[in-house]
Design a protein around this motif. Structure first.
Motif, mmCIF file in Angstrom:
data_model
loop_
_atom_site.group_PDB
_atom_site.id
_atom_site.type_symbol
_atom_site.label_atom_id
_atom_site.label_comp_id
_atom_site.label_asym_id
_atom_site.label_seq_id
_atom_site.Cartn_x
_atom_site.Cartn_y
_atom_site.Cartn_z
ATOM 1 N N LEU A 95 43.709 43.010 48.943
ATOM 2 C CA LEU A 95 42.725 42.726 50.503
ATOM 3 C C LEU A 95 43.407 41.145 50.062
ATOM 4 N N THR A 96 44.315 40.633 50.943
ATOM 5 C CA THR A 96 44.182 38.689 51.217
ATOM 6 C C THR A 96 42.828 38.253 51.187
ATOM 7 N N VAL A 97 42.363 37.335 51.147
ATOM 8 C CA VAL A 97 41.221 35.520 51.798
ATOM 9 C C VAL A 97 42.082 34.439 51.384
ATOM 10 N N ASP A 98 42.435 34.238 52.626
ATOM 11 C CA ASP A 98 42.808 32.928 52.336
ATOM 12 C C ASP A 98 41.382 32.212 53.016
ATOM 13 N N ASP A 99 40.382 32.580 53.900
ATOM 14 C CA ASP A 99 39.464 31.285 54.742
ATOM 15 C C ASP A 99 38.532 31.276 53.319
ATOM 16 N N ALA A 100 38.509 29.552 53.136
ATOM 17 C CA ALA A 100 37.774 28.383 52.190
ATOM 18 C C ALA A 100 36.823 29.473 52.370
ATOM 19 N N ASP A 101 35.257 29.395 52.996
ATOM 20 C CA ASP A 101 34.180 29.508 53.320
ATOM 21 C C ASP A 101 34.497 31.334 52.326
ATOM 22 N N MET A 102 33.938 32.318 53.031
ATOM 23 C CA MET A 102 34.645 33.522 52.635
ATOM 24 C C MET A 102 35.127 33.588 50.905
ATOM 25 N N VAL A 103 35.847 32.908 50.376
ATOM 26 C CA VAL A 103 36.419 32.944 48.740
ATOM 27 C C VAL A 103 35.074 32.334 48.653
ATOM 28 N N ALA A 104 34.471 31.690 49.230
ATOM 29 C CA ALA A 104 33.536 30.502 48.351
ATOM 30 C C ALA A 104 31.766 32.157 48.376
ATOM 31 N N THR A 105 32.084 32.886 49.273
ATOM 32 C CA THR A 105 30.466 33.929 49.211
ATOM 33 C C THR A 105 30.982 34.952 48.109
ATOM 34 N N LEU A 106 32.456 35.060 48.873
ATOM 35 C CA LEU A 106 32.654 36.251 47.585
ATOM 36 C C LEU A 106 33.373 35.781 46.229
ATOM 37 N N ARG A 107 33.138 34.770 45.853
ATOM 38 C CA ARG A 107 32.903 34.345 44.062
ATOM 39 C C ARG A 107 30.852 34.021 43.797
ATOM 40 N N ARG A 108 30.649 33.854 45.023
ATOM 41 C CA ARG A 108 29.216 33.665 44.864
ATOM 42 C C ARG A 108 28.685 34.620 44.114
ATOM 43 N N LEU A 109 29.302 36.324 45.661
ATOM 44 C CA LEU A 109 28.393 36.996 45.758
ATOM 45 C C LEU A 109 28.754 38.767 44.628
ATOM 46 N N CYS A 110 30.256 38.161 44.112
ATOM 47 C CA CYS A 110 31.124 39.251 43.878
ATOM 48 C C CYS A 110 30.439 39.284 42.035
ATOM 49 N N THR A 111 29.683 39.692 41.087
ATOM 50 C CA THR A 111 29.128 39.308 40.054
ATOM 51 C C THR A 111 30.382 39.623 39.137
ATOM 52 N N ASP A 112 30.915 40.586 39.702
ATOM 53 C CA ASP A 112 32.376 41.224 38.389
ATOM 54 C C ASP A 112 33.684 41.362 38.722
ATOM 55 N N LEU A 113 33.652 39.553 40.159
ATOM 56 C CA LEU A 113 34.831 39.674 40.227
ATOM 57 C C LEU A 113 36.326 40.206 39.359
ATOM 58 N N THR A 114 36.259 38.980 38.686
ATOM 59 C CA THR A 114 37.315 38.904 37.614
ATOM 60 C C THR A 114 36.976 40.019 36.247
#
Length: 375
Positions: free
Chosen positions: A81-100
């Motif tokens: 899944l590719t996400v370009d929307d800046a707000d959604m990117v920021a939201t996912l970075r904040r809520l997905c604690t194990d993103l990396t």
């Protein structure tokens, strides 16, 4: 709840879908919606979403899902899944604690352990079964001239291991060399020796003697100084000649070279430099099988008998080494690598009682010259 769009690829068809994205904070999920998706939606748990590393753009996220975290049986493991929307990117970075987080697939550890065990077993089989068998065969096939050249290379490495440069460790006192030649000639003149023996003395205090492939034998100054008479040195020399004639030296060196080379490749040393050092050090501290040691002792006793040299000197040497056992860690290398000195002393003494007339292998003057060979 917030809404956005992203590009979804199922990883199988190559078809990309522009999906609507909804983050449900209460349910802790990201919902992907499109009419072409099975049941129209997929649900990705926020804690299971992973960002692919090494992406060129910082303002974009390329996401995958931890494979065993699917809440939807239709979820494909290879989906992206590719996400370009800046707000959604920021939201996912904040809520997905194990993103990396870097996940290890289920069963990976078991596979690693299993495969490592199989690899270790294969290496052990090579080192302890296959290589010894091959070394035994190759030791009888390798041409003597090549064996000699290889032995000289090992000798050079051993000198460097002992702290010498070039031939710095080789003792060259003319009278001492003459005495050593006299001992060697008398010891071997009635024996059928296949090798053109090259015997030298190293100027080192170690109580040791060793042989390298190709008939090259080294006595250490420390061994000569420790000996009470020339008969003891002659016994040690005869023992090493026995190893040379039986090609024990070449067999061990081939086995060690193969083992060291194999381990060097496993550990990443493809140049073989460490393998050469290992072979030299192993030769310096060589230990042979019980059968090889027994045969070398018998060979030495035959040389002593053939040269009318009293085998009591061999018994005396082993007696002296036995007394040094109390030194523990300071035990001389020769003793440490040649076990059961008491038993061997008794065998030599029993052999001496069967001998007839004997004479010293060197005169007192020659013995003095030999002891001064490094002066």
């Amino acid at each position: 709840m917030s809404a956005s769009f992203g590009r979804f690829f199922d990883g199988e068809s190559g078809l990309g879908l522009t999906v609507e994205l909804h983050v449900d904070i209460a349910a802790e999920t990201l919902r992907l919606t499109h009419e072409d998706l099975p049941m129209g939606s997929q649900y990705w748990p926020l804690w299971a979403i992973r960002a692919l590393s090494d992406q060129a753009r910082d303002d974009q996220l390329v996401l995958s899902l931890k494979a065993d975290a699917s809440l939807d049986s239709a979820l494909i493991k290879t989906a992206r899944l590719t996400v370009d929307d800046a707000d959604m990117v920021a939201t996912l970075r904040r809520l997905c604690t194990d993103l990396t987080k870097k996940d290890i697939a289920h069963g990976t550890l078991r596979k690693v352990v299993t495969r490592s065990g199989l690899a270790a077993g294969a290496i052990a089989l090579m080192i302890f079964v296959i290589l010894p068998a091959m070394a035994g065969t190759f030791a009888t096939l390798i041409p003597i001239e090549r064996e000699i050249a290889w032995g000289r290379a090992i000798m050079g490495q051993m000198e460097r291991s002992l702290g010498g440069r070039g031939a710095d460790l080789v003792c060259r006192n003319p009278k001492g060399l003459k005495a050593l030649e006299t001992m060697t000639t008398r010891l071997t003149e009635r024996a059928d020796i296949r090798y053109d023996l090259d015997i030298s003395v190293f100027d080192h205090r170690m109580v040791n003697a060793f042989a390298a492939p190709g008939g090259q034998i080294v006595l250490m100054r420390g061994l000569i100084e420790k000996a009470k008479g020339p008969g003891e040195v002659a016994a040690v020399l005869g023992h090493e000649i026995g190893h040379v004639e039986a090609r024990d030296v070449t067999r061990n060196a081939l086995r060690t070279a193969g083992s060291a080379g194999l381990l060097s490749m496993v550990l990443g040393d493809f140049s073989g430099g460490s393998a050469a050092v290992v072979v030299a050090n192993y030769t310096l501290n060589a230990s042979y099988t019980r059968e090889a040691e027994t045969e070398a002792d018998l060979f030495a006793l035959k040389l002593l008998a053939g040269s009318s040299t009293n085998a009591e000197g061999m018994a005396d040497f082993f007696d002296s080494l036995s007394k040094l056992e109390r030194l523990g860690p300071s035990l001389p290398t020769y003793l440490a690598s040649h076990p059961e000195t008491t038993t061997r002393a008794e065998a030599a003494r029993a052999f001496a009682r069967t001998q007839g007339y004997t004479t010293p292998i060197l005169s007192q003057r020659e013995w003095k010259d030999l002891r001064s060979i490094c002066d």
